[in-house]
Design an enzyme around this catalytic site. Sequence first.
Site, PDB file in Angstrom:
ATOM      1  N   GLU A  53       7.246   5.169  -1.566  1.00  0.00           N
ATOM      2  CA  GLU A  53       6.045   5.185  -2.406  1.00  0.00           C
ATOM      3  C   GLU A  53       4.912   5.771  -1.569  1.00  0.00           C
ATOM      4  O   GLU A  53       4.648   5.300  -0.462  1.00  0.00           O
ATOM      5  CB  GLU A  53       5.647   3.765  -2.813  1.00  0.00           C
ATOM      6  CG  GLU A  53       6.718   2.963  -3.512  1.00  0.00           C
ATOM      7  CD  GLU A  53       6.308   1.503  -3.651  1.00  0.00           C
ATOM      8  OE1 GLU A  53       5.162   1.163  -3.285  1.00  0.00           O
ATOM      9  OE2 GLU A  53       7.142   0.706  -4.097  1.00  0.00           O
ATOM     10  N   ASP A  64      -4.799  -4.688  -2.401  1.00  0.00           N
ATOM     11  CA  ASP A  64      -4.315  -4.425  -1.050  1.00  0.00           C
ATOM     12  C   ASP A  64      -5.050  -5.262  -0.010  1.00  0.00           C
ATOM     13  O   ASP A  64      -6.259  -5.450  -0.073  1.00  0.00           O
ATOM     14  CB  ASP A  64      -4.471  -2.938  -0.706  1.00  0.00           C
ATOM     15  CG  ASP A  64      -3.548  -2.069  -1.539  1.00  0.00           C
ATOM     16  OD1 ASP A  64      -2.357  -2.419  -1.616  1.00  0.00           O
ATOM     17  OD2 ASP A  64      -4.000  -1.071  -2.116  1.00  0.00           O
TER      18      ASP A  64
END
Length: 270
Positions: A53, A64
């Site tokens: 990815e 994140d």
Amino acid sequence: MSGTIDLLDAALARAESENRAALVGYLPAGFPTVEGGIAACTALLESGCDIVEVGLPHSDPVLDGPVIQTADDIALRGGVRIADVIRTVREAHAATGKPVLVMTYWNPIDRYGVERFAAELGEAGGAGCILPDLPVEESDAWRKAAEANGLATVFVVAPSSRDERLAKITAAGSGFVYAASLMGVTGTRESVGREAESLVARTRATTSLPVCVGLGVSNARQASEVAAFADGVIVGSAFVKRLLDAADLESGLADIRSLAGELAAGVHRV
């Protein structure tokens, strides 16, 4: 060239036929530089990852943790653009023949142009897109563009997702389902949430798509634990941290190659 969702399906099926989970690596484009990011993604695919990815760096990556936020900040300060993300996909795929996806928040695609992004990603040989913050109810335009360009649409499910919601999400997705192993942001952890196994079982009850688990896996032992119940093991922060901690790019590439090899050994089921 058109998108390579078929390669993605084949990679996941091959792992299953070999009695193991697929190993999925993640790295942001443009980190530590555009060229360095291409080399790093290619290194992962050459060293044990079945799929990679490529993250599209975002100024507000709400899902994140600090490691990926730091890498995104380095990439953004380096001037990374969507064209660099597409180039990273193209070159990593061309060098290895393996499936490469983009993981991105929705806003950059929406601003860039849905059909334009899908067409360029497909032309680069991309396998699809993981869209963690795109609601299924608002995904029709993207899914049509993705299908037209041979791309998978991977949605994210979480332990908080109710069964009815899981069914709605998995019915709309393709390629695989990304199961977030625990509530919270990305990052390495001492243990992978117990909720992950339950989430995979509940998700499988709604779909025949493979279910890959991410958020928290950082070593071979954890990879082995997840491989026992999931179709794929997704590792991101651990790779990013190796690059962040390295004295230079070459030692960083050696470190992530080593980790990819260890994780690839870990995803084999006993």
